[in-house]
Structure formats: structure tokens, C-alpha cells
Design a protein around this motif. Sequence first.
Motif, PDB file in Angstrom:
ATOM      1  N   SER A   1       0.687  -7.233  54.588  1.00  0.00           N
ATOM      2  CA  SER A   1       0.700  -7.155  56.053  1.00  0.00           C
ATOM      3  C   SER A   1       2.070  -7.514  56.607  1.00  0.00           C
ATOM      4  O   SER A   1       2.587  -6.841  57.507  1.00  0.00           O
ATOM      5  CB  SER A   1      -0.365  -8.088  56.634  1.00  0.00           C
ATOM      6  N   VAL A   2       2.675  -8.580  56.061  1.00  0.00           N
ATOM      7  CA  VAL A   2       3.999  -9.002  56.522  1.00  0.00           C
ATOM      8  C   VAL A   2       5.039  -7.923  56.240  1.00  0.00           C
ATOM      9  O   VAL A   2       5.937  -7.661  57.057  1.00  0.00           O
ATOM     10  CB  VAL A   2       4.401 -10.326  55.842  1.00  0.00           C
ATOM     11  N   THR A   3       4.922  -7.278  55.082  1.00  0.00           N
ATOM     12  CA  THR A   3       5.906  -6.270  54.681  1.00  0.00           C
ATOM     13  C   THR A   3       5.780  -4.986  55.478  1.00  0.00           C
ATOM     14  O   THR A   3       6.783  -4.384  55.889  1.00  0.00           O
ATOM     15  CB  THR A   3       5.752  -5.962  53.183  1.00  0.00           C
ATOM     16  N   VAL A   4       4.559  -4.560  55.718  1.00  0.00           N
ATOM     17  CA  VAL A   4       4.350  -3.239  56.304  1.00  0.00           C
ATOM     18  C   VAL A   4       4.284  -3.271  57.833  1.00  0.00           C
ATOM     19  O   VAL A   4       4.441  -2.225  58.479  1.00  0.00           O
ATOM     20  CB  VAL A   4       3.061  -2.611  55.727  1.00  0.00           C
ATOM     21  N   TYR A   5       4.078  -4.429  58.434  1.00  0.00           N
ATOM     22  CA  TYR A   5       3.898  -4.506  59.896  1.00  0.00           C
ATOM     23  C   TYR A   5       5.078  -3.935  60.684  1.00  0.00           C
ATOM     24  O   TYR A   5       4.855  -3.163  61.639  1.00  0.00           O
ATOM     25  CB  TYR A   5       3.633  -5.948  60.320  1.00  0.00           C
ATOM     26  N   PRO A   6       6.337  -4.284  60.366  1.00  0.00           N
ATOM     27  CA  PRO A   6       7.444  -3.722  61.163  1.00  0.00           C
ATOM     28  C   PRO A   6       7.460  -2.195  61.152  1.00  0.00           C
ATOM     29  O   PRO A   6       7.733  -1.570  62.190  1.00  0.00           O
ATOM     30  CB  PRO A   6       8.693  -4.304  60.479  1.00  0.00           C
ATOM     31  N   SER A   7       7.169  -1.601  60.003  1.00  0.00           N
ATOM     32  CA  SER A   7       7.179  -0.136  59.913  1.00  0.00           C
ATOM     33  C   SER A   7       6.033   0.471  60.707  1.00  0.00           C
ATOM     34  O   SER A   7       6.216   1.472  61.422  1.00  0.00           O
ATOM     35  CB  SER A   7       7.095   0.297  58.446  1.00  0.00           C
ATOM     36  N   VAL A   8       4.846  -0.119  60.594  1.00  0.00           N
ATOM     37  CA  VAL A   8       3.688   0.391  61.337  1.00  0.00           C
ATOM     38  C   VAL A   8       3.916   0.247  62.841  1.00  0.00           C
ATOM     39  O   VAL A   8       3.611   1.159  63.621  1.00  0.00           O
ATOM     40  CB  VAL A   8       2.406  -0.361  60.911  1.00  0.00           C
ATOM     41  N   PHE A   9       4.473  -0.884  63.237  1.00  0.00           N
ATOM     42  CA  PHE A   9       4.739  -1.129  64.659  1.00  0.00           C
ATOM     43  C   PHE A   9       5.676  -0.066  65.227  1.00  0.00           C
ATOM     44  O   PHE A   9       5.403   0.544  66.268  1.00  0.00           O
ATOM     45  CB  PHE A   9       5.343  -2.520  64.824  1.00  0.00           C
ATOM     46  N   ARG A  10       6.767   0.187  64.521  1.00  0.00           N
ATOM     47  CA  ARG A  10       7.732   1.164  65.021  1.00  0.00           C
ATOM     48  C   ARG A  10       7.160   2.580  64.966  1.00  0.00           C
ATOM     49  O   ARG A  10       7.376   3.379  65.887  1.00  0.00           O
ATOM     50  CB  ARG A  10       9.015   1.093  64.209  1.00  0.00           C
ATOM     51  N   LEU A  11       6.434   2.887  63.911  1.00  0.00           N
ATOM     52  CA  LEU A  11       5.870   4.230  63.772  1.00  0.00           C
ATOM     53  C   LEU A  11       4.886   4.531  64.896  1.00  0.00           C
ATOM     54  O   LEU A  11       4.921   5.604  65.508  1.00  0.00           O
ATOM     55  CB  LEU A  11       5.180   4.365  62.410  1.00  0.00           C
TER      56      LEU A  11
ATOM     57  N   ALA B   1      15.335   3.032  57.790  1.00  0.00           N
ATOM     58  CA  ALA B   1      16.156   4.176  57.377  1.00  0.00           C
ATOM     59  C   ALA B   1      15.279   5.365  57.015  1.00  0.00           C
ATOM     60  O   ALA B   1      15.570   6.516  57.381  1.00  0.00           O
ATOM     61  CB  ALA B   1      17.047   3.787  56.206  1.00  0.00           C
ATOM     62  N   GLN B   2      14.201   5.108  56.291  1.00  0.00           N
ATOM     63  CA  GLN B   2      13.283   6.185  55.931  1.00  0.00           C
ATOM     64  C   GLN B   2      12.576   6.752  57.158  1.00  0.00           C
ATOM     65  O   GLN B   2      12.325   7.946  57.248  1.00  0.00           O
ATOM     66  CB  GLN B   2      12.240   5.662  54.936  1.00  0.00           C
ATOM     67  N   LEU B   3      12.263   5.872  58.112  1.00  0.00           N
ATOM     68  CA  LEU B   3      11.580   6.319  59.327  1.00  0.00           C
ATOM     69  C   LEU B   3      12.476   7.230  60.154  1.00  0.00           C
ATOM     70  O   LEU B   3      12.019   8.213  60.736  1.00  0.00           O
ATOM     71  CB  LEU B   3      11.147   5.103  60.154  1.00  0.00           C
ATOM     72  N   ASP B   4      13.757   6.900  60.207  1.00  0.00           N
ATOM     73  CA  ASP B   4      14.700   7.750  60.944  1.00  0.00           C
ATOM     74  C   ASP B   4      14.814   9.131  60.313  1.00  0.00           C
ATOM     75  O   ASP B   4      15.002  10.135  61.012  1.00  0.00           O
ATOM     76  CB  ASP B   4      16.076   7.089  60.984  1.00  0.00           C
ATOM     77  N   ASP B   5      14.683   9.204  58.988  1.00  0.00           N
ATOM     78  CA  ASP B   5      14.827  10.482  58.285  1.00  0.00           C
ATOM     79  C   ASP B   5      13.547  11.305  58.295  1.00  0.00           C
ATOM     80  O   ASP B   5      13.569  12.513  58.537  1.00  0.00           O
ATOM     81  CB  ASP B   5      15.256  10.233  56.834  1.00  0.00           C
ATOM     82  N   ASP B   6      12.407  10.632  58.014  1.00  0.00           N
ATOM     83  CA  ASP B   6      11.156  11.361  57.812  1.00  0.00           C
ATOM     84  C   ASP B   6      10.196  11.309  58.983  1.00  0.00           C
ATOM     85  O   ASP B   6       9.289  12.127  59.074  1.00  0.00           O
ATOM     86  CB  ASP B   6      10.429  10.818  56.560  1.00  0.00           C
ATOM     87  N   GLY B   7      10.322  10.313  59.859  1.00  0.00           N
ATOM     88  CA  GLY B   7       9.433  10.212  61.014  1.00  0.00           C
ATOM     89  C   GLY B   7       7.998  10.026  60.598  1.00  0.00           C
ATOM     90  O   GLY B   7       7.629   9.085  59.911  1.00  0.00           O
TER      91      GLY B   7
END
Length: 342
Positions: free
Chosen positions: A42-52, A258-264
Motif C-alpha cells: 500500500s505504501v509503495t503503490v499509493y503515490p502511483s494510484v493517487f496520481r493515476l 517516469a513510467q506514468l508520464d510515458d505510458d499513462g
Amino acid sequence: MATPSPPVNLWVVLSESKRIINAHSRHFLALSVIFLLPLCFSVTVYPSVFRLITDQSSASHNSVSLLRGLHNNNDDGDDIDTKTTVLLLIAYIVVVTVFNLLAIGSIAYSVFQGFYGRPVKLISAVKSSFASFLPLLATLTSSNFIVFGVFLILGILAFLFTKLIQIIPGLEFDYASPYFQAFTMVVTVISIAITIKLYVDWILAWVIVVVEAAWGLAPLKRSKSLVKGMKGVSLSIIVFFATTELVLVWISTVAASAQLDDDGGKLWTNAFFVLQIVITSAFLTLLTLYNLAATTVMYMYCKAVHGELAWEIAEEFAREYVSLPFDDGKVPHLVSVAYNNI
């Protein structure tokens, strides 16, 4: 002539923690999978889920507004964005808090039992986690209220100070001035220093809740008493694990961004992102396990320093204990520490 005992330090605490964990490796692996892995994931994935979620939600609302040509819809979109982020944050806090407290209850109990060489059973550890949950929650709430109170007092004092300067004739107060920025920095540093001081004193509170069946303010006071003479070790444990865990989470967040900026939206189908989440969660789980174990071991050393452990050790050696061939490292461990009476 007897060899003097080495002083207690971070390395000694980590070595003893490793001894106990290795002696019951399958037990601690099971506890890590049950309680720590969901927490660290949860700690690891939360920032990515939040931004996505926020990015996709904002893009969707902007598209609707452009198609309809209704600018008033932006307000509705902002409300939905706010609700989504708030609900996500609440869910994250609940998950992290629940699994963190359950992990503390089970791992602290297991390390305490393993320190004495007692049999460590998974069912007993799980029972301890649920039995300690509400006392741990009460203690966490008490500590958070104290920290919040400290921040509130400092904030009120800073506000009154700025108002006092504004009413002095001939003095102009500018929030953009370097003097105000320096003042803000000083207040921030003081707040951080007070917070670190509190957590150095309270490092044993969670173990005390599990082992001594105390809760609320009592474990905080008891921890402060036990930590006397060992504050350097307490600070080193906090700095070591906080630094390593924060660096690990930061690296994971940067890589995910970085991956989110590339793949969305295709982020979750990216093999590198999934592998990075798995590796980060695994290492964070291991660090958290050693953090909890080290805190429990330090509790035992603090009791030894204050002369509270001698009678308990004598009782353990007085018991009948059968050592089986596969029980290497599972015998009662005698603590010998060197310290200066203050």
C-alpha cells in the motif's frame, strides 16, 4: 580476567534481531506475508494510484467540458476530484494503520518470545495481534494528540509573534521578506526537533503495549523511563530505518512517475512498473520486519540496563527447556551490556 561486554549500539541490536529472525525464519516469513506485505504494498503503490486516478479524472472532466462547451462543469469536476482524492486518502490511512498495528502486535510478541527461547507459534502471534490492536490504537491516538498539540502551540506562538510585529509602529511586516522565511525555517526546525525528541523517548511504547498490556499514556511514560541512557541507540534506530525506508519509497515513486508520464493509463500493464513495485514492496517488508524486531530487542536491552531483566532471565533458565536438533538459535539468550551509571 573476564572480557568486558560491548556497549549497546545499533549493530548489536540488529545482530540480535537477525539471530532471532533466522532462528524462526518460517514463522516471521508467514507474519510478513500476512501483515507486512499488504502494508508495504500500500505504501509503495499509493503515490502511483493517487496520481493515476487524479490525472484520469481531470482529463475526463476537461474532455466533457470541452465537448459540451459548459464552463460551469469545471466546478463539478473539481468536486469529484476532491471526493476521489479524499476517499482514496482515507482508505490508504485505514489500511496502513490497521496492518501496521496488527504487524506490531504479532511481531513484537514473537520477538519477545524468541528472545527467551520460548516456542514461537503462528496462532499465538495472530491472537496477540488482535488482542493488542485496540490498546495500540489508543496509544497511537494519544501520541498523535500530543504531537498535534505541540504543533498547535508552536503555530499559535508564531502567529502571535507575527501579529505583535505588525502592531509595532514603524515596523513593516512582509511575508515575502527573507526575514519571514528565516523565521518560518526556524519554527520548522524547532518543530522537527521536538517531534524527533518525542519519538526517541517513545520508541519502546508499542512494544510495551504488547508485552506489558499497557495502553494510552502509560506506555509513553514507561518508554521514556526505559530509554534513559539509551537515547543514542534509539535515535540511531529511528534515523537508520527512516532514512532507508524513505529512500526506497522515494526511488519507487520517482520510477513510477517516469513510467506514468510515458505510458499513462497503461501503467499497470508495464512489466517494469510491476517488477519495481514487487521488488520495492519486498525490500520494504524486510526493512519493516527488522525495524519492529530491533525495537523489541532494544526494549530487552533497556530493561537489562535498568536492572529489570536479571530476575526474568533467572526464571527462564530455571524452567525446563528441551533443545531439539533443529532448534539452533532457539535457546534462551543471556543479555550482557556495558553502560555507565548516570
